[in-house]
Design an enzyme around this catalytic site. Sequence first.
Site, PDB file in Angstrom:
ATOM      1  N   HIS A 138       0.822  -1.212   0.000  1.00  0.00           N
ATOM      2  CA  HIS A 138       0.000   0.000   0.000  1.00  0.00           C
ATOM      3  C   HIS A 138       0.850   1.253   0.000  1.00  0.00           C
ATOM      4  O   HIS A 138       2.056   1.215   0.199  1.00  0.00           O
ATOM      5  CB  HIS A 138      -0.952  -0.005   1.200  1.00  0.00           C
ATOM      6  CG  HIS A 138      -0.256   0.035   2.524  1.00  0.00           C
ATOM      7  ND1 HIS A 138       0.195   1.200   3.093  1.00  0.00           N
ATOM      8  CD2 HIS A 138       0.076  -0.956   3.376  1.00  0.00           C
ATOM      9  CE1 HIS A 138       0.756   0.931   4.254  1.00  0.00           C
ATOM     10  NE2 HIS A 138       0.709  -0.385   4.446  1.00  0.00           N
ATOM     11  N   CYS A 154       2.848  -5.074   6.589  1.00  0.00           N
ATOM     12  CA  CYS A 154       2.650  -4.769   5.178  1.00  0.00           C
ATOM     13  C   CYS A 154       3.909  -4.164   4.545  1.00  0.00           C
ATOM     14  O   CYS A 154       4.808  -3.708   5.234  1.00  0.00           O
ATOM     15  CB  CYS A 154       1.499  -3.791   5.019  1.00  0.00           C
ATOM     16  SG  CYS A 154      -0.066  -4.428   5.669  1.00  0.00           S
TER      17      CYS A 154
END
Length: 190
Positions: A138, A154
């Site tokens: 992201h 992440c």
Amino acid sequence: MTAAASLATPALLRAQEKTQVADLMTPRIVGLNKSLPPGEVHVSPGLFRLFWTLPDGLAWMYPVRIGRGDLYEAGEFYIGAKKVWPSWTPTPGMIEREPEKYAQYADEGMPGGPGNPLGARALYLFTEERGDTFLRIHGTDDPGTIGRAVSNGCAGLVNNHMIDLYEKVPMNARVVLYPKRPSESLSRQS
């Protein structure tokens, strides 16, 4: 443990050239030490780099941040969803680890937009066994975190790089997150 979780870092992950420090934050096309199928995402956590593979042993290389400590999860995944300015809700594990930071978002989450932890775009990582793993590739509006192990598992790119990558990566694309090693690289010029 799945076969993906037992991935070994292949010999192709050894840096062969040094690059100017200013170039480390600039996405660019690089040659790979070993040919990989085009159309895949590979994350090399030791050098904080993400590679989008191209034909002829080339790849786009992007600087990234990764998950801190044992929150980084090596393995093989696929893109199960893609979202523009995604909303975000912390996982129960995030709330348990840092309630002072995340508990306020437990019920309704945070709508997409500037300041949202998932940034401008997100690629959602899935496996056949688990479905949505709650791992993401992201964007972030905090460039100071790139090149560091700071997230809740992440891989993150600055928003403008993530927008570029998002346009390239299709649904169901293969994603490989390699185990953490001190000096790995997929490219001949990292």
